[in-house]
Design a protein around this motif. Sequence first.
Motif, PDB file in Angstrom:
ATOM      1  N   GLN A  89       0.837  -1.198   0.000  1.00 60.84           N
ATOM      2  CA  GLN A  89       0.000   0.000   0.000  1.00 60.84           C
ATOM      3  C   GLN A  89       0.878   1.258   0.000  1.00 60.84           C
ATOM      4  O   GLN A  89       0.619   2.205  -0.754  1.00 60.84           O
ATOM      5  CB  GLN A  89      -0.906  -0.021   1.223  1.00 60.84           C
ATOM      6  N   GLU A 133      -4.663   5.146  -7.481  1.00 62.29           N
ATOM      7  CA  GLU A 133      -5.237   5.671  -6.234  1.00 62.29           C
ATOM      8  C   GLU A 133      -6.158   4.626  -5.599  1.00 62.29           C
ATOM      9  O   GLU A 133      -6.178   4.447  -4.383  1.00 62.29           O
ATOM     10  CB  GLU A 133      -5.969   6.996  -6.506  1.00 62.29           C
ATOM     11  N   HIS A 134      -6.900   3.931  -6.460  1.00 66.73           N
ATOM     12  CA  HIS A 134      -7.778   2.882  -5.939  1.00 66.73           C
ATOM     13  C   HIS A 134      -6.955   1.755  -5.300  1.00 66.73           C
ATOM     14  O   HIS A 134      -7.347   1.206  -4.273  1.00 66.73           O
ATOM     15  CB  HIS A 134      -8.631   2.338  -7.087  1.00 66.73           C
ATOM     16  N   CYS A 135      -5.794   1.458  -5.904  1.00 65.26           N
ATOM     17  CA  CYS A 135      -4.918   0.407  -5.365  1.00 65.26           C
ATOM     18  C   CYS A 135      -4.407   0.762  -3.968  1.00 65.26           C
ATOM     19  O   CYS A 135      -3.991  -0.126  -3.220  1.00 65.26           O
ATOM     20  CB  CYS A 135      -3.715   0.172  -6.273  1.00 65.26           C
ATOM     21  N   CYS A 136      -4.417   2.063  -3.643  1.00 63.02           N
ATOM     22  CA  CYS A 136      -3.989   2.467  -2.298  1.00 63.02           C
ATOM     23  C   CYS A 136      -4.930   1.910  -1.231  1.00 63.02           C
ATOM     24  O   CYS A 136      -4.607   1.922  -0.052  1.00 63.02           O
ATOM     25  CB  CYS A 136      -3.920   3.995  -2.193  1.00 63.02           C
ATOM     26  N   SER A 137      -6.107   1.443  -1.628  1.00 62.30           N
ATOM     27  CA  SER A 137      -7.056   0.839  -0.670  1.00 62.30           C
ATOM     28  C   SER A 137      -6.905  -0.672  -0.613  1.00 62.30           C
ATOM     29  O   SER A 137      -7.812  -1.360  -0.157  1.00 62.30           O
ATOM     30  CB  SER A 137      -8.503   1.126  -1.096  1.00 62.30           C
ATOM     31  N   SER A 140      -8.262  -3.021   2.165  1.00 62.27           N
ATOM     32  CA  SER A 140      -9.712  -3.260   2.214  1.00 62.27           C
ATOM     33  C   SER A 140     -10.165  -4.085   1.013  1.00 62.27           C
ATOM     34  O   SER A 140     -11.023  -4.957   1.129  1.00 62.27           O
ATOM     35  CB  SER A 140     -10.488  -1.942   2.188  1.00 62.27           C
ATOM     36  N   LEU A 141      -9.553  -3.802  -0.163  1.00 61.68           N
ATOM     37  CA  LEU A 141     -10.004  -4.484  -1.383  1.00 61.68           C
ATOM     38  C   LEU A 141      -9.737  -5.982  -1.337  1.00 61.68           C
ATOM     39  O   LEU A 141     -10.470  -6.775  -1.901  1.00 61.68           O
ATOM     40  CB  LEU A 141      -9.295  -3.897  -2.612  1.00 61.68           C
ATOM     41  N   THR A 188      -0.087  -5.018  -6.467  1.00 65.97           N
ATOM     42  CA  THR A 188      -0.566  -4.791  -5.090  1.00 65.97           C
ATOM     43  C   THR A 188      -1.293  -6.020  -4.567  1.00 65.97           C
ATOM     44  O   THR A 188      -1.358  -6.231  -3.363  1.00 65.97           O
ATOM     45  CB  THR A 188      -1.518  -3.583  -4.939  1.00 65.97           C
ATOM     46  N   MET A 468     -13.574   2.379  -8.675  1.00 64.88           N
ATOM     47  CA  MET A 468     -14.289   1.670  -7.607  1.00 64.88           C
ATOM     48  C   MET A 468     -15.332   0.741  -8.233  1.00 64.88           C
ATOM     49  O   MET A 468     -15.854  -0.157  -7.595  1.00 64.88           O
ATOM     50  CB  MET A 468     -14.910   2.635  -6.584  1.00 64.88           C
ATOM     51  N   LYS A 487     -13.566  -4.309  -8.247  1.00 65.49           N
ATOM     52  CA  LYS A 487     -13.675  -5.643  -7.624  1.00 65.49           C
ATOM     53  C   LYS A 487     -13.250  -6.736  -8.599  1.00 65.49           C
ATOM     54  O   LYS A 487     -12.595  -7.705  -8.230  1.00 65.49           O
ATOM     55  CB  LYS A 487     -15.115  -5.888  -7.185  1.00 65.49           C
TER      56      LYS A 487
END
Length: 519
Positions: A89, A133-137, A140-141, A188, A468, A487
């Motif tokens: 992350q 930026e989404h990969c920074c989550s 949670s993902l 990631t 997302m 997803k």
Amino acid sequence: SVVRREALAARAVWQCSRAYASTAPTTKNYINGKMVESKADKWIDVHNPATNEVVTRVPESTQDEMQEAVDVAKTAFKTWKDTTILTRQQYMFKFQSLIKDNISELAKNITLEQGKTLIDAEGDVMRGLQVVEHCCSIPSLQLGETLSGIAKDMDTMTFRTPLGVVAGITPFNFPAMIPLWMFPMALTCGNTVIMKPSERDPGACMMLVEMAQEAGVPAGVVNVIHGRHDSVNFICDNPDIKAISFVGSDQAGSYIYERGSINGKRVQSNMGAKNHGVILPDANKENTLNQLVGAAFGAAGQRCMALSTAIFVGEAKEWIPEFIEKAKKLKVNAGHEPNADLGPLISPEAKQRVLDLVQSGVDEGAELLLDGRDCQVKGYEKGNFVGPTMLHQVKPEMKCYREEIFGPVLVSLEVDTLDDAIDCINNNPYGNGTAIFTTNGAAARKFTMETDVGQIGVNVPIPVPLPMFSFTGSRGSFKGDMNFYGKGGVQFYTQLKTVTQMWRADDASIGQKQTAMPV
Ligand code: NAD
């Protein structure tokens, strides 16, 4: 890192001034964290589409080089898969900041090798950056699921585990965005990656993998090989590559899907399109025509989500002259020129193909309402320019309707009702995107429910979902069952591992002999 950024900037500027194949520098393989000169005996010239001057030469990486890239990725996987998810992350936080800092350098390289306007090239980077930026989550993902007490003292949980070495094969039209759909999400999730960028504009991908390394991603986690068919066949056949992400044309996409699948790999294949924009007479005229002009001709029509087909329903056909007036005002120029609305096509062959398809429409009886074929751009006489073009009264059986044109050409049809428009779209084999323009909510709802297309816009001409969500083109535009990014992307790059465990304080009651299936 400042030094590296300055070096990247210098390279982008320097490339702009290059002119001759003999002096053009080579694009390198990227193996084990190093830019390595290829020993290839076959090289592909990359041209600036606005001038047709050679800007770099891309190798057809040798079998040994490609094998080395896979060996390195396989070794790197052993430690990378155990790197903590919080570390991965952190690398993405750094990576996204480096991309932001270098947007204009990336855009310059994209404009140089691909031809699109600088502002559009920045959009290319931005849409890829959003995936990073989404990969920074990722913590949670990548969460699994748990259910306690599925039997006495027994719990079940799932983990999403990486696959191993995965590969990405990308098209020319989004040299930054599409590599960024692939390798950040893949790594990631804990995989190591082999990228094979388009041999027509590999520069942005090379800059991005260098930035990933600068962000801390260890050597060997991302590697880049180059070429055409041999490199693609290598990826499809290599037993150590577990999954392939492909974006590009139907022909290559179907081939890679089949060859990769036969070899037991997971494959996701995003392919061509023919996206219809439906214009109802109750739509907001000014907004609709502006959106249509931008979505049909922006990026010289070289977008898989371009609105390349217009269906005017009923009285909406009266707006066509006004549409043409707006299209005529678009400025065709080299992408780095400040007034350019659209740049050149990628190659002289692509231009010739577009011209041939326009002529086929004329020959088959379509009306050429706007003719951009003889498009001269002062100072760039050798560029692959085609101006905005419109073929009207097109029929579904015409070649210009059946084939993806991938140029600044809008084909248009007139129908009487919304039902006719929906039938037309559903009879077309592609399912990438479509849009309706209307102020009638019931009509919009009917359209979204009855149209068999994976991505639908209501008063939104290019409905590419943010990360997302996932990119959900369907039918002829997609092969596979897990979509890109969101997803779907996490599912694609991971394998579910389901663990069922029993822990009981009283050991004596465990382990009774039982031959029947446990229930
Ligand atoms: P392309 O298929 O020519 O090239 C894509 C990749 O496949 C390149 O890396 C290329 O080296 C390789 N390749 C090309 N021909 C091949 C073959 N015969 N066998 C094996 N590999 C081959 O595509 P392109 O011209 O670079 O890109 C434009 C196409 O991509 C359009 O059809 C467009 O609609 C499509 N596209 C689709 C999406 C989407 O998400 N659906 C997005 C962007 C582009």
